[in-house]
Design a protein around this motif. Sequence first.
Motif, PDB file in Angstrom:
ATOM      1  N   LEU A   1      51.004  35.781  43.997  1.00  0.00           N
ATOM      2  CA  LEU A   1      50.275  36.663  43.304  1.00  0.00           C
ATOM      3  C   LEU A   1      49.366  37.504  43.902  1.00  0.00           C
ATOM      4  CD1 LEU A   1      49.626  35.045  39.994  1.00  0.00           C
ATOM      5  CD2 LEU A   1      51.221  36.800  40.304  1.00  0.00           C
ATOM      6  N   ARG A   2      49.033  38.969  43.775  1.00  0.00           N
ATOM      7  CA  ARG A   2      48.042  39.658  44.236  1.00  0.00           C
ATOM      8  C   ARG A   2      47.236  40.149  43.053  1.00  0.00           C
ATOM      9  NH1 ARG A   2      48.999  43.464  48.894  1.00  0.00           N
ATOM     10  NH2 ARG A   2      48.682  41.379  50.025  1.00  0.00           N
ATOM     11  N   ILE A   3      46.046  39.777  43.032  1.00  0.00           N
ATOM     12  CA  ILE A   3      45.287  39.985  41.621  1.00  0.00           C
ATOM     13  C   ILE A   3      43.914  40.569  41.902  1.00  0.00           C
ATOM     14  CG2 ILE A   3      46.849  38.371  40.149  1.00  0.00           C
ATOM     15  CD1 ILE A   3      43.870  36.587  40.449  1.00  0.00           C
ATOM     16  N   ALA A   4      43.405  41.180  41.066  1.00  0.00           N
ATOM     17  CA  ALA A   4      41.850  41.628  41.206  1.00  0.00           C
ATOM     18  C   ALA A   4      40.910  40.823  40.984  1.00  0.00           C
ATOM     19  CB  ALA A   4      41.790  42.941  40.276  1.00  0.00           C
ATOM     20  N   PRO A   5      39.670  40.601  41.734  1.00  0.00           N
ATOM     21  CA  PRO A   5      38.567  40.038  41.260  1.00  0.00           C
ATOM     22  C   PRO A   5      38.240  39.877  39.547  1.00  0.00           C
ATOM     23  CG  PRO A   5      38.144  41.080  43.290  1.00  0.00           C
ATOM     24  CD  PRO A   5      39.291  41.689  42.687  1.00  0.00           C
ATOM     25  N   GLY A   6      38.199  39.067  38.983  1.00  0.00           N
ATOM     26  CA  GLY A   6      37.756  38.784  37.532  1.00  0.00           C
ATOM     27  C   GLY A   6      39.075  38.671  36.711  1.00  0.00           C
ATOM     28  N   ASP A   7      40.366  38.698  37.300  1.00  0.00           N
ATOM     29  CA  ASP A   7      41.717  38.639  36.752  1.00  0.00           C
ATOM     30  C   ASP A   7      41.566  37.112  36.490  1.00  0.00           C
ATOM     31  OD1 ASP A   7      42.093  41.132  36.542  1.00  0.00           O
ATOM     32  OD2 ASP A   7      43.992  40.841  37.886  1.00  0.00           O
ATOM     33  N   THR A   8      42.467  36.601  35.565  1.00  0.00           N
ATOM     34  CA  THR A   8      42.693  35.381  34.943  1.00  0.00           C
ATOM     35  C   THR A   8      44.250  34.966  35.326  1.00  0.00           C
ATOM     36  OG1 THR A   8      41.027  35.340  33.284  1.00  0.00           O
ATOM     37  CG2 THR A   8      42.618  33.512  33.007  1.00  0.00           C
ATOM     38  N   VAL A   9      44.383  33.782  35.821  1.00  0.00           N
ATOM     39  CA  VAL A   9      45.891  33.399  35.900  1.00  0.00           C
ATOM     40  C   VAL A   9      45.874  32.268  34.684  1.00  0.00           C
ATOM     41  CG1 VAL A   9      47.671  32.231  37.371  1.00  0.00           C
ATOM     42  CG2 VAL A   9      45.942  33.993  38.199  1.00  0.00           C
ATOM     43  N   ARG A  10      47.248  32.124  33.821  1.00  0.00           N
ATOM     44  CA  ARG A  10      47.509  31.080  32.953  1.00  0.00           C
ATOM     45  C   ARG A  10      48.694  30.599  33.507  1.00  0.00           C
ATOM     46  NH1 ARG A  10      48.273  34.312  28.354  1.00  0.00           N
ATOM     47  NH2 ARG A  10      46.252  34.400  27.913  1.00  0.00           N
ATOM     48  N   PHE A  11      48.524  29.108  33.879  1.00  0.00           N
ATOM     49  CA  PHE A  11      49.345  28.316  34.187  1.00  0.00           C
ATOM     50  C   PHE A  11      50.169  27.633  33.117  1.00  0.00           C
ATOM     51  CE2 PHE A  11      46.424  28.737  37.703  1.00  0.00           C
ATOM     52  CZ  PHE A  11      47.187  29.106  38.738  1.00  0.00           C
ATOM     53  N   LEU A  12      51.287  27.790  33.041  1.00  0.00           N
ATOM     54  CA  LEU A  12      52.193  27.274  32.042  1.00  0.00           C
ATOM     55  C   LEU A  12      52.959  26.007  32.223  1.00  0.00           C
ATOM     56  CD1 LEU A  12      53.037  30.713  30.151  1.00  0.00           C
ATOM     57  CD2 LEU A  12      51.129  29.007  29.448  1.00  0.00           C
TER      58      LEU A  12
END
Length: 144
Positions: free
Chosen positions: A44-55
């Motif tokens: 993933l490429r995300i922005a600072p402050g983003d959240t990743v939900r692991f399922l």
Amino acid sequence: MLLRPAALLLTTLFAATGALAEVHEVRMLNRGADGAMVYEPDHLRIAPGDTVRFLPTQAGHNAASIAGLLPDGAVAFKSKINQPFEQTFATPGLYGIQCIPHLAMGMVMLIQVGEPGAATIPEALPDRARSRLAAQLEKLRAQP
């Protein structure tokens, strides 16, 4: 009375800033498009402050940071087995993620937060995990 409109304005500004952060979902699978024991997506490429939900869509998985593959100042994390888990990524850089029970089978992923930084894949990782991380790093570098 002047404090109330000011407080309302500040609350609105903070709420708007929080609304810009995104939540990205990653499924933990026994079998996926790229083979056995995978995270989908695997990078993933995300922005600072983003959240990743692991399922954990199938039994026996977790998400944990990889020692030696975290940005300076980032805090290590580890979820419980078979439990959904959310992690907010504030520190820019490259994060290596592993499923502890399936690390030897190569169940790893990369998360790039903000601008790319220098990263070295730890030599101590099993061959399959190092190979997958190298492929994921190439995918991240190829993205605009």
